[in-house]
Design a protein around this motif. Structure first.
Motif, PDB file in Angstrom:
ATOM      1  N   GLY A 165       0.807  -1.318  -0.121  1.00 38.30           N
ATOM      2  CA  GLY A 165      -0.094   0.010   0.114  1.00 38.30           C
ATOM      3  C   GLY A 165       0.604   1.435   0.026  1.00 38.30           C
ATOM      4  O   GLY A 165       0.532   2.279  -0.806  1.00 38.30           O
ATOM      5  N   HIS A 166       1.857   1.416   0.936  1.00 38.80           N
ATOM      6  CA  HIS A 166       2.528   2.648   1.061  1.00 38.80           C
ATOM      7  C   HIS A 166       4.016   2.573   0.409  1.00 38.80           C
ATOM      8  O   HIS A 166       4.618   3.294   0.601  1.00 38.80           O
ATOM      9  N   PRO A 180       9.472  -2.630  -1.514  1.00 42.17           N
ATOM     10  CA  PRO A 180      10.049  -2.118  -0.169  1.00 42.17           C
ATOM     11  C   PRO A 180       9.640  -2.763   1.175  1.00 42.17           C
ATOM     12  O   PRO A 180       8.594  -3.696   1.086  1.00 42.17           O
ATOM     13  N   ALA A 181      10.390  -2.590   1.960  1.00 46.12           N
ATOM     14  CA  ALA A 181      10.255  -3.315   3.491  1.00 46.12           C
ATOM     15  C   ALA A 181       8.953  -3.008   3.839  1.00 46.12           C
ATOM     16  O   ALA A 181       8.328  -1.752   3.700  1.00 46.12           O
ATOM     17  N   ALA A 182       8.139  -3.632   4.456  1.00 49.43           N
ATOM     18  CA  ALA A 182       6.845  -3.387   4.875  1.00 49.43           C
ATOM     19  C   ALA A 182       7.033  -2.920   6.640  1.00 49.43           C
ATOM     20  O   ALA A 182       6.749  -1.771   6.869  1.00 49.43           O
ATOM     21  N   ARG A 183       7.548  -3.761   7.364  1.00 50.28           N
ATOM     22  CA  ARG A 183       7.704  -3.637   8.652  1.00 50.28           C
ATOM     23  C   ARG A 183       8.858  -3.507   9.106  1.00 50.28           C
ATOM     24  O   ARG A 183       9.893  -4.051   8.522  1.00 50.28           O
ATOM     25  N   ALA A 184       9.216  -2.728  10.432  1.00 44.08           N
ATOM     26  CA  ALA A 184      10.489  -2.997  11.045  1.00 44.08           C
ATOM     27  C   ALA A 184      10.743  -4.289  11.246  1.00 44.08           C
ATOM     28  O   ALA A 184       9.765  -5.382  11.472  1.00 44.08           O
ATOM     29  N   LEU A 222       7.337  10.852   3.643  1.00 43.70           N
ATOM     30  CA  LEU A 222       8.954  11.302   3.525  1.00 43.70           C
ATOM     31  C   LEU A 222       9.861  10.480   2.615  1.00 43.70           C
ATOM     32  O   LEU A 222      10.556  10.848   1.614  1.00 43.70           O
ATOM     33  N   PRO A 223       9.733   8.941   2.849  1.00 44.20           N
ATOM     34  CA  PRO A 223      10.436   8.099   2.033  1.00 44.20           C
ATOM     35  C   PRO A 223       9.948   8.357   0.552  1.00 44.20           C
ATOM     36  O   PRO A 223      11.255   8.452  -0.246  1.00 44.20           O
ATOM     37  N   ILE A 239       9.540   4.043   9.950  1.00 43.11           N
ATOM     38  CA  ILE A 239       9.912   4.924   8.956  1.00 43.11           C
ATOM     39  C   ILE A 239      11.140   4.604   8.576  1.00 43.11           C
ATOM     40  O   ILE A 239      11.671   4.937   7.273  1.00 43.11           O
ATOM     41  N   LEU A 240      12.163   4.426   9.462  1.00 38.21           N
ATOM     42  CA  LEU A 240      13.536   4.186   9.384  1.00 38.21           C
ATOM     43  C   LEU A 240      13.797   3.007   8.256  1.00 38.21           C
ATOM     44  O   LEU A 240      14.509   3.224   7.561  1.00 38.21           O
ATOM     45  N   SER A 241      12.874   1.965   8.702  1.00 46.76           N
ATOM     46  CA  SER A 241      13.121   0.805   7.949  1.00 46.76           C
ATOM     47  C   SER A 241      12.553   1.184   6.488  1.00 46.76           C
ATOM     48  O   SER A 241      13.508   0.680   5.451  1.00 46.76           O
ATOM     49  N   ARG A 242      11.661   2.075   6.186  1.00 47.38           N
ATOM     50  CA  ARG A 242      11.213   2.243   4.835  1.00 47.38           C
ATOM     51  C   ARG A 242      12.510   3.094   4.140  1.00 47.38           C
ATOM     52  O   ARG A 242      12.514   2.806   2.932  1.00 47.38           O
ATOM     53  N   LEU A 243      12.998   4.004   4.838  1.00 46.72           N
ATOM     54  CA  LEU A 243      13.967   4.920   4.373  1.00 46.72           C
ATOM     55  C   LEU A 243      15.261   3.923   4.078  1.00 46.72           C
ATOM     56  O   LEU A 243      15.836   4.061   2.829  1.00 46.72           O
TER      57      LEU A 243
END
Ligand code: C2E
Ligand code: CA
Ligand code: CA
Length: 763
Positions: free
Chosen positions: A9-10, A264-268, A606-607, A643-647
């Motif tokens: 989704g994101h 992209p990674a979903a979750r931490a 942001l990412p 958010i850091l995982s996604r970045l």
């Protein structure tokens, strides 16, 4: 299907491209389902060669096609994907050759091809895994590597028990390609399982979002091999049983992984106890094998593997304890004032925040104490006497306070007290008592020293909801008390002379953002081992039309309070990335580090936006490093992690800024998606003249390394500190001794001089 779509989704991929992936995955699963259904429906009856082998061919071919599609689509991990696709192709060619050989009864040529290409699968897939590990080797710590090795050995020891007959069968019979295949396959399977187990147990090594799918695929593939070898040895292998689907399912899972690896990674990553589960499981496996060996006959290989697993696992435990101990030391040292042994400013911040959060309903009073004319003591009697006096004052103050009150030395001759359950009246009574206590002379160096103190008081909650505003108000009240020689004073709004000025500044700030008055200065980060510069930190400045260049401390609070941080972040990012692109054109690529405030990280888009900014300038994600304060990481762990995982998944690197000033626990740091720690300058600056600060820095450096992180020291102001940092094995340094933050042009000139060696670095 649904799950894949929602999970995306994101993400940063366009929906159409994930939808296409979804259809491919559905096609794979459908063919597998049909294949399995047909094989299962045979029962004991004969084999319908045409349907069977037709669908078998299809089930083996689809993963190949999907793997190559994934390789073409991939933006990252290309090398691994190409090797994986080659491996899957090779295995499929092997499977298909068997079928054709069987079908056409063409015999040896096909059988030879089948054996050769099936064997080739292993080196190719092992090379893919090796490349995957190699790419992540940077910063891989001993502890993590050990986890991996323990995991690998544990998995191998178990498999060695299960496959004992196949492994033993090795020696007999004449050496032909097919006998070689039979001999080599179990060993190669053992190796693949060991590597996969190792990657799984290390936790730091990752292979895309659904890498568990890859692991399952390879394990299933190996399981099919084991079952096959078992049946061959018993002489009971028959074409057309469910076993035939084993390889196809394994390869299909590998293909699905390849396809989704660019999602992209979903979750931490998991936090808490879970990360320890896999290494623990491996040790348990090793132990299990040893227990089994005490009951029944087990091969030497299995016993040796299990013994090594146990030995390395205990070494790993020792390392883990050492790290935990270090972290505790670091935290204790970081929280105490060296001179007086009282809690320091850092401790005050963490403890008061906690106290305000826990008892938000109770009253508190913050007292800020500043000794009068302390400088005279230092100047006339020397620093040693001054220091001793501060220690004695610390003792006297502690003696006055209740068990729930907090006393801290803020630095210099400043102390702070947080009074529990106190309003205006109680605070004033306490202030009076403290002044009386300090008025009694101290005897030092044979002299009776008379001291006095000025105290500013701010009340919670009515005068401020957080420590920062309480400190600011207590500070203003303290100055007023000092100026009027009244001893102590509770804050009044009349003390606040900044009110009007702030309003004007706020107006100017809005204009500044619009009219491009913000500029970015750059400070180099020097590699301590080589002296090279690979990166810079971007630091914002405000070119104020009348007040000159303003430092962030003069306006960032206001930016934050007025909700303009988002706009500022955007401006700084754009300027820093523009500059990075110019440096690339000049042939001196430099990574730029940009500071993100907690409020900038609230922005879930942001990412994506950063990704677009990088792409627009044709910069790789590795150009950008984001610096995030430890405080933010600790205040909202889940969001930070997400958010850091996604970045980081996009290739952007993350640094923890002002490290040491917060409260990170070892387990938490370890599971955060971060690359770098920036040791706060308050540690570095006292390193030269304070053995405890030095011990702390050294300990922080080894801690960072044991977590596989790069350590950067901030605030390196002299050559002594620089040399010490080299001795401690610190990776990078940043500070006035090397270069102040300067405009880009000046930095470029500095870089030239630095490269020519005319900039003195060592002391
Ligand atoms: P920081 O991220 O810890 O940045 C390092 C600060 O230390 C910079 O102050 C730098 O000038 C200063 N510094 C570098 N070397 C030395 C040294 O050897 N000795 C001493 N005493 N100081 C040194 P600066 O530029 O005033 O920035 C202050 C803070 O403002 C930064 O601290 C950062 O937290 C924040 N900041 C700066 N730019 C931005 C930005 O674009 N966005 C956000 N959100 N925050 C920013
Ligand atoms: Ca920073
Ligand atoms: Ca910093």
């Amino acid at each position: 299907m649904r799950r894949f779509e929602r999970a995306n989704g994101h993400a940063g991929l366009p929906p159409a491209s994930t939808r296409a992936d979804g259809w491919l995955i559905a096609a794979i699963l459908l063919v597998l389902a049909v294949y399995i259904a047909i094989l299962a429906s045979h029962g004991a009856e004969g084999v319908d060669a045409l349907t069977d082998e037709g669908i078998g061919l299809l089930a083996n071919t689809i993963p190949v096609v999907v793997c190559w599609i994934a390789t073409v689509k991939a933006r990252r991990m290309r090398g691994q994907l190409i090797l994986t696709a080659l491996a899957v192709t090779s295995s499929a060619v092997g499977g298909i050759s068997y079928v054709i050989g069987d079908f056409a009864e063409a015999g040896s040529a096909f059988v030879w091809l089948a054996g050769a290409s099936q064997l080739l699968f292993y080196p190719l897939i092992l090379a893919a895994l090796a490349l995957l590990i190699y790419r992540q080797l940077r910063g891989l710590s001993l502890a993590v590597a050990l986890d991996g090795v323990v995991g690998g050995l544990g998995a191998a020891s178990m498999l060695a028990v299960v496959m004992a007959p196949a492994l033993d069968a090795a020696a007999t019979g004449p050496l032909t390609l097919s006998s070689l295949t039979m001999v080599a396959m179990p060993w190669l399977d053992l190796l693949v399982v060991a590597v996969v187990g190792g990657i799984a147990a290390s936790r730091t090594l990752t292979a895309g979002r659904y890498w568990a799918v890859l692991v399952s695929g390879l394990l299933l593939f190996a399981a099919a091999d084991v079952a096959f070898a078992g049946q061959i040895l018993d002489g009971g292998y028959r074409v057309g049983t469910l076993l035939d689907a084993g390889w196809a399912v394994g390869l299909s899972l590998v293909a699905i992984w390849a396809l989704t690896s660019r999602w992209p990674a979903a979750r931490a990553r998991a936090t808490g106890l879970w990360p320890l589960a896999l290494p623990a499981l491996s040790s348990a496996a090793g132990l299990g094998v040893l227990v089994l060996a005490s009951q029944v006959a087990v091969s030497d290989l299995a016993i040796n593997l299990a013994t090594s697993t146990m030995l390395l696992a205990s070494l790993r435990t020792v390392l883990a304890f050492r790290d935990v101990g270090r972290m505790a030391d670091l935290r204790r040292l970081a929280r105490t004032d060296d001179l007086t042994g009282l809690p320091n400013r850092r401790a005050l911040y963490t403890d008061v925040r906690l106290s305000l959060a826990l008892g938000a309903d109770g009253r508190r009073a913050l007292l800020l104490l500043d000794l009068d004319r302390f400088k005279e003591v230092n100047d006339s009697l020397g620093h040693d006497v001054g220091d001793e006096l501060l220690v004695l004052i610390g003792h006297r103050l502690s003696g006055r306070l209740g068990s729930k009150d907090l006393l801290a030395r803020l630095g210099g001759d400043e102390f702070a007290i947080l009074l529990d359950n106190a309003g205006r009246q109680e605070a004033e009574v306490m202030a009076g008592a403290i002044r009386d206590a300090l008025a009694v002379p101290f005897t030092l160096a044979g002299i009776a020293l008379q001291t006095s103190v000025s105290i500013g008081i701010a009340l919670f909650p009515e005068q401020g909801a957080d420590l920062t505003s309480l400190l600011r108000k207590a500070d203003m009240a303290m100055y007023k008390a000092k100026a009027t020689r009244t001893g102590h004073r509770v804050y009044r709004s009349a003390d606040d002379s900044h009110g009007e000025a702030r309003l004007r500044t706020l107006q100017e700030l809005r204009v500044a953002l619009h009219e491009d008055q913000l500029v970015v200065h750059y400070q180099p980060k020097v590699q301590l081992t080589t002296g090279e510069v690979h990166g810079v930190e971007a630091l914002v400045r405000w070119e104020h039309p009348s007040r000159g260049t303003l430092a962030p401390a003069q306006f960032l609070d206001l930016v934050e309070e007025s909700g303009l941080m988002h706009a500022l972040t955007q401006i700084v990012l754009a300027k820093a990335l523009d500059q990075a692109a110019r440096w690339v054109l000049q042939g001196r690529p430099l990574t730029v580090a940009v500071n993100l405030s907690a409020s900038a990280l609230i922005d879930v888009e942001l990412p994506q936006r950063i990704g677009a900014m990088l792409r627009a300038r044709g910069l790789p994600a590795s150009t950008l490093l984001l610096e995030i304060t430890e405080e933010f990481l600790m205040s909202d762990r889940d969001r930070a992690n997400d958010i850091l995982s996604r970045l980081r998944e996009t290739g952007i690197r993350i640094a923890v800024d002002d490290f040491g000033t917060g409260y990170s626990s070892l387990a938490y740091l370890r599971d955060l998606p971060i690359d770098e720690l920036k040791l706060d300058r308050s540690f570095v600056q006292h390193m030269a003249d304070d053995a405890r600060a030095a011990a702390l820095v050294s300990s922080a450096v080894s801690l960072a390394h044991s977590l596989g992180l790069i350590m950067v020291a901030e605030g390196v102001e002299d050559g002594v500190a620089y040399d010490e940092l080299i001795r401690y094995g610190c990776d990078q340094a940043q500070g006035y001794h090397l270069c102040r933050p300067v405009p880009s042009g000046e930095l470029e000139r500095w870089l030239v001089r630095h490269r020519e060696g005319s900039v003195v670095v060592r002391s």
